[in-house]
Write an enzyme that holds these catalytic residues in place. Structure first.
Site, PDB file in Angstrom:
ATOM      1  N   LYS A   9       0.851  -1.195   0.000  1.00 63.01           N
ATOM      2  CA  LYS A   9       0.000   0.000   0.000  1.00 63.01           C
ATOM      3  C   LYS A   9       0.886   1.243   0.000  1.00 63.01           C
ATOM      4  CE  LYS A   9      -3.986   1.835   2.599  1.00 63.01           C
ATOM      5  NZ  LYS A   9      -4.891   1.618   3.747  1.00 63.01           N
ATOM      6  N   SER A  66      -9.746   1.586   2.533  1.00 60.32           N
ATOM      7  CA  SER A  66      -8.858   2.327   1.678  1.00 60.32           C
ATOM      8  C   SER A  66      -7.767   1.491   1.006  1.00 60.32           C
ATOM      9  CB  SER A  66      -8.187   3.430   2.492  1.00 60.32           C
ATOM     10  OG  SER A  66      -7.393   2.868   3.521  1.00 60.32           O
ATOM     11  N   SER A  75     -10.052  -0.789   6.714  1.00 59.14           N
ATOM     12  CA  SER A  75      -9.436  -0.655   5.393  1.00 59.14           C
ATOM     13  C   SER A  75      -8.700  -1.869   4.857  1.00 59.14           C
ATOM     14  CB  SER A  75      -8.471   0.520   5.397  1.00 59.14           C
ATOM     15  OG  SER A  75      -9.183   1.693   5.182  1.00 59.14           O
TER      16      SER A  75
HETATM   17  N1  GLN Z   1     -13.207   3.774   5.686  1.00 62.14           N
HETATM   18  C1  GLN Z   1     -12.733   4.250   6.939  1.00 62.14           C
HETATM   19  C2  GLN Z   1     -12.377   5.708   6.845  1.00 62.14           C
HETATM   20  O1  GLN Z   1     -12.691   6.274   5.867  1.00 62.14           O
HETATM   21  C3  GLN Z   1     -11.574   3.425   7.386  1.00 62.14           C
HETATM   22  C4  GLN Z   1     -10.344   3.786   6.703  1.00 62.14           C
HETATM   23  C5  GLN Z   1      -9.177   2.960   7.139  1.00 62.14           C
HETATM   24  O2  GLN Z   1      -9.325   1.932   7.792  1.00 62.14           O
HETATM   25  N2  GLN Z   1      -7.999   3.463   6.832  1.00 62.14           N
HETATM   26  O3  GLN Z   1     -11.811   6.288   7.718  1.00 62.14           O
END
Ligand code: GLN
Length: 479
Positions: free
Chosen positions: A68, A143, A167
């Site tokens: 990532k 994400s 994410s």
């Molecule tokens: N979707 C969640 C957010 O927008 C989690 C994101 C994540 O785990 N980095 O914060």
């Protein structure tokens, strides 16, 4: 046999028996990237790597891996899919990267993500959206959508993601792969570009549960450079891969089966529970009464921490520097403003504003402090259940992958796709998502299993038993 479609453990067996070479594996992954990444767009950057034949044999895990784009790799560009970090080259390796390099891993490239890991669809990226390999007009989740899509499209054998509120698990669920969020403190966060430091955790995204255990073996462990990493022995997670759940007590939180849960997801999860019941686990309906406050608590905590963590991007030390055409305040303040104005996308700006608001004097007690208190209540719910149950089970996400563009203008509905995942981060517990079926549209569905802190072995045992007795993980996309 297409090598890129194999799991890491299958490839390691082939390597051991001299039936293939690290070069051949890397070559097959590169060919797949050439073939399908123009449609999937999982990668934002590819590395120029070759396998050094002299070291190949001494390497223990010479398997191509996607990373990532929020983990520091020495001398490589790392941008968190943000314009503000364009051109930033990390001066050191993140601990996870260091461990991967030592194991001989071949870092094929950086995978796309929502900017600074803020999002659930990988649409908030300065490079544009990643597409779900199962249905290209759908999102891969987020994400870590690039990592999940790369694994699902066989453009990586396995990948690394980060999980602040879901994410790793939610994109794994949307892409039909296995995603593990380890216990907070199990894997070092040193060199992971921070979003919300008390929630962030790095973990594996893989094709099956065995690979998840193998990859956690490589990356887990205490690190003195991360003061929140925990100095506890790391077991050999492969030993946890037992096809046996006899006698285990598993709770089904009733709050995870309420309105909003898509019937197809519910049916697939109930069928998975039936399958585990047939293998001897016992199930009981339980309650996590503070679940309904999870999203609010998460978004107060995460935005507050993000507003502080992202204050460092001001055009001085990292990435881009922009000056406005006309002087407004002073050259320095103008430079800060313009850099942040040009560098950050809309979602990041929204979160910085929300977090700054919750932390400002006068609102701190009402929002941030209150959020911390509710966070404790959420954690207490889990502690109570884990004194009686070995694990909890439910859906990873209320729906399957949605269409690209469907939720970009509706942040609240986007935030709700994390409803079942944020509690694990708020409580620090480990959780895994494994494929458990498909919708009528042939979009993957994920099953989430949660356990008490440092009980990753329990997750692997249950997930492995489920996997051995079903074949969802064997279904793959042919792009
Ligand atoms: N979707 C969640 C957010 O927008 C989690 C994101 C994540 O785990 N980095 O914060």
């Amino acid at each position: 046999m297409e090598l890129n479609r194999q799991t890491a453990h299958e490839l390691l067996d082939l390597l051991k028996n001299k039936k293939t070479t690290p070069e051949a594996i890397l070559d097959s992954v590169h060919k797949q990237i050439q073939k399908s990444d123009k449609d999937v767009k999982a990668y934002v950057r590819l590395n120029q790597n070759k396998v050094d034949p002299k070291t190949a044999n001494s390497r223990s895990v010479p398997i191509p891996i996607g990373i990532k784009d929020n983990m520091c790799i020495l001398d490589e560009e790392t941008t968190c899919s943000s314009r503000i970090l364009k051109g930033f080259k990390a001066p050191y390796d993140a601990t996870v990267i260091e461990k991967l390099k030592k194991s001989g891993a071949i870092l094929i490239g950086n995978t796309n993500m929502d900017e600074f890991a803020m999002g659930s669809s990988t649409e908030n990226s300065c490079y544009g959206a990643t597409h779900n390999p199962w249905k290209l007009d759908c999102v891969p989740g987020g994400s870590s959508g690039g990592s999940a899509a790369a694994v699902a499209a066989s453009e990586a054998i396995w990948a690394i993601g980060s999980d602040t509120g879901g994410s790793i698990r939610q994109p794994a669920s949307f892409c039909g792969v296995v995603g593990l969020k380890p216990t907070y403190g199990r894997v070092s966060r040193y060199g992971l570009i921070a979003f919300a430091s008390s929630l962030d955790q790095i973990g594996p995204i893989t094709k099956d549960v065995t690979d998840s255990a193998l990859l956690l073996n490589v990356i887990a462990g205490y690190d003195e450079r991360d003061s929140t990493s925990v100095n506890a022995p790391v077991p050999d997670y492969r030993q946890a891969l037992k096809n046996n759940v006899k006698g285990l007590k598993i709770g089904i939180p009733k709050e995870y089966f309420v309105q909003g849960l898509h019937p197809e997801v519910k049916n697939a999860v109930m069928a998975a529970i039936e399958a585990l019941k047939n293998k001897g686990a016992t199930f009981k309906k339980v309650s996590l009464p503070h679940t309904e406050y999870g999203i609010a608590t998460y978004y107060i905590t995460a935005t507050s921490e993000a507003s502080s963590n992202l204050a460092r991007y001001d055009g001085v030390q990292y990435g881009i520097r922009e000056l406005p055409k006309k002087t407004r305040k002073s050259p320095l303040l103008d430079m800060y403003d313009e850099t942040r104005h040009v560098g950050f996308g809309a979602e990041v700006k929204r979160r910085i504003m929300l977090g700054t608001y919750s932390l400002s004097s006068g609102y701190y007690d009402a929002y941030y402090l209150k959020g911390l208190k509710v966070r404790t209540l959420i954690k207490n719910d889990f502690d109570k259940l884990f004194s009686e149950f070995d694990a909890l089970i439910g859906p990873t996400s209320p729906t399957t992958a949605f269409k690209i563009g469907d939720k970009v203008n509706d942040p609240l509905s986007m935030y709700l796709s994390d409803i079942y995942t944020v509690s694990a981060n708020l409580s620090g517990i480990p959780a895994i998502s494994v494929p458990c079926g498909f919708s009528k549209e042939r979009l993957p569905i994920g099953l989430q299993i949660m356990a008490k802190p440092f009980a990753e072995e329990m997750l692997f045992r249950i997930a492995y038993t489920y996997e051995q007795n079903t074949d969802w993980h064997k279904q793959s996309v042919n792009l």
